[in-house]
Design an enzyme around this catalytic site. Structure first.
Site, short mmCIF file in Angstrom:
data_model
loop_
_atom_site.label_atom_id
_atom_site.label_comp_id
_atom_site.label_asym_id
_atom_site.label_seq_id
_atom_site.Cartn_x
_atom_site.Cartn_y
_atom_site.Cartn_z
N GLN A 124 -18.98 -6.15 -7.93
CA GLN A 124 -18.22 -5.74 -9.12
C GLN A 124 -18.46 -6.73 -10.26
O GLN A 124 -19.01 -7.81 -10.07
CB GLN A 124 -16.72 -5.69 -8.78
CG GLN A 124 -16.19 -6.96 -8.14
CD GLN A 124 -15.08 -6.73 -7.11
OE1 GLN A 124 -14.46 -5.67 -7.11
NE2 GLN A 124 -14.82 -7.69 -6.26
N ASP A 173 -7.44 -13.44 -5.34
CA ASP A 173 -6.81 -14.39 -6.27
C ASP A 173 -5.92 -15.40 -5.55
O ASP A 173 -5.57 -16.45 -6.10
CB ASP A 173 -5.98 -13.62 -7.31
CG ASP A 173 -5.00 -12.69 -6.64
OD1 ASP A 173 -3.88 -13.14 -6.34
OD2 ASP A 173 -5.33 -11.53 -6.37
N GLU A 196 -11.65 -11.03 2.32
CA GLU A 196 -11.97 -10.64 0.94
C GLU A 196 -13.47 -10.37 0.88
O GLU A 196 -14.27 -11.21 1.28
CB GLU A 196 -11.54 -11.78 0.00
CG GLU A 196 -12.14 -11.79 -1.38
CD GLU A 196 -11.80 -10.57 -2.24
OE1 GLU A 196 -10.62 -10.35 -2.53
OE2 GLU A 196 -12.75 -9.85 -2.62
N ASP A 203 -3.98 -5.80 -0.14
CA ASP A 203 -3.90 -6.24 -1.54
C ASP A 203 -5.24 -5.92 -2.19
O ASP A 203 -6.05 -6.80 -2.46
CB ASP A 203 -3.62 -7.75 -1.54
CG ASP A 203 -3.36 -8.29 -2.93
OD1 ASP A 203 -3.42 -7.52 -3.89
OD2 ASP A 203 -3.10 -9.50 -3.04
N SER A 204 -5.47 -4.62 -2.37
CA SER A 204 -6.82 -4.18 -2.72
C SER A 204 -6.94 -3.75 -4.17
O SER A 204 -5.95 -3.63 -4.89
CB SER A 204 -7.18 -2.98 -1.84
OG SER A 204 -6.37 -1.89 -2.23
N ASP A 212 -8.42 -0.60 -6.78
CA ASP A 212 -8.22 0.85 -6.74
C ASP A 212 -9.26 1.51 -5.82
O ASP A 212 -10.27 0.90 -5.49
CB ASP A 212 -8.36 1.43 -8.16
CG ASP A 212 -7.28 0.88 -9.09
OD1 ASP A 212 -6.19 0.54 -8.58
OD2 ASP A 212 -7.52 0.78 -10.30
#
Ligand code: SAM
Length: 281
Positions: A31, A86, A106, A155-156, A158
């Site tokens: 990303q 984060d 992650e 905790d992803s 979209d």
């Protein structure tokens, strides 16, 4: 010259923040990662042009993803965080002295390294000795695991890009298997307000509902996410977030929180009529 960060919340709605500087922009294998400095929200970062975390409202999201489950089952000892690069969710978990093990998986190591450098407010507890970091796809990581976690926090991002599979039925089934008999799953449930988000919310909720005997939804106010109205899914094998809620036990931990409190714990499960209807559809 004024510099503004603008995010598309729908095709006809924009959300803008005046920024002082745009100081980091990198393409990871997964990303595009950008960091900004702003007057109102302090430092914030985006993934593929969508707000993830900022210094001003991160406490809302991280309180609500963590403490609702911890107050429902104060015996939780083994936790898995999926996504959450984060570090804010891990930071809240590390405040519980009785938690023994926190695994965070992650997919994108670059997010973690950038947050360690530019967002210590959330990333500062990733070095806690109870924390193990795994840089891989959460989907693969969870496959085949049985009875190893008391709590899984999804905790992803979209459901577009690397986060897509984390909204699938197969993934929720794997989470069910990986949880202990009193296990709880908290899922980033998107927003009920704009139709494109509401569609994803309904889809993930109906999948989870088929797998977990207890499946509820709770809400919170997130000023920088589309519409500001955001939801988490609470799913569990046995424990009900209201009937089994233990406010005295949670209060005995002595944690100071800025958003979560034991009144709100009950109140956040009371949903507006339009959301209730969506969930029944
Ligand atoms: N609070 C944020 C929100 O709701 O917008 C989420 C923050 S956190 C930064 C989301 C993280 O999930 C990202 O860093 C992303 O790399 C990670 N992620 C996305 N898909 C993943 C996957 N399949 N496995 C593990 N992590 C994933």
């Amino acid at each position: 010259m004024e510099l503004w960060y603008t995010e598309k919340h729908t095709d006809t709605v924009d959300f803008s923040i005046k920024v002082k500087k745009h100081f980091y922009s990198e393409e990871s294998p997964f990303q595009t990662i950008d960091f900004f400095e702003s007057e109102e929200f302090g430092t914030f970062f985006t993934l593929d042009g969508l707000m993830m975390v900022n210094e001003k409202d991160e406490f809302v999201y991280h309180d609500m993803i963590t403490h609702v489950a911890m107050a429902t089952n104060p015996e939780i000892k083994r936790v898995l965080v999926i996504g959450g690069g984060d570090g804010g969710t891990v930071r809240e978990l590390t405040r519980y002295a009785h938690i023994e093990k926190i695994d965070m998986v992650e997919i994108d190591e670059m997010v973690v390294r950038a947050c360690e450098k530019y967002l210590p407010i959330t990333a500062s507890k990733l070095t806690d000795p109870r924390v193990s970091l795994y840089f891989e796809d959460g989907l693969k990581f969870i496959e085949g695991k049985e009875n190893v976690y008391d709590l899984i926090l999804v905790d992803s991002t979209d459901p577009i890009g690397p986060g897509e599979g984390l909204f699938s039925e197969a993934f929720y089934k794997d989470c069910y298997a990986a949880l202990s008999p009193n296990g709880i799953l908290i899922n980033q449930h998107e927003s009920p307000y704009y139709p494109n988000y509401a569609r994803e919310m309904k889809r993930s909720h109906s999948k989870i509902e088929k797998i977990f005997p207890i499946s509820k939804v709770y809400q919170f106010h997130m000023p920088t996410y589309p519409s500001g109205h955001w939801l988490f899914g609470f799913a569990s094998k046995t424990l009900d977030p209201i009937k089994d809620f233990n406010p005295e036990k949670w209060a005995s931990f002595g944690l100071e929180t800025k958003y979560y409190n034991t009144d709100l714990h009950v109140g956040c499960f009371a949903l507006p009529t339009f959301v209730k209807k969506m969930l029944e559809e």
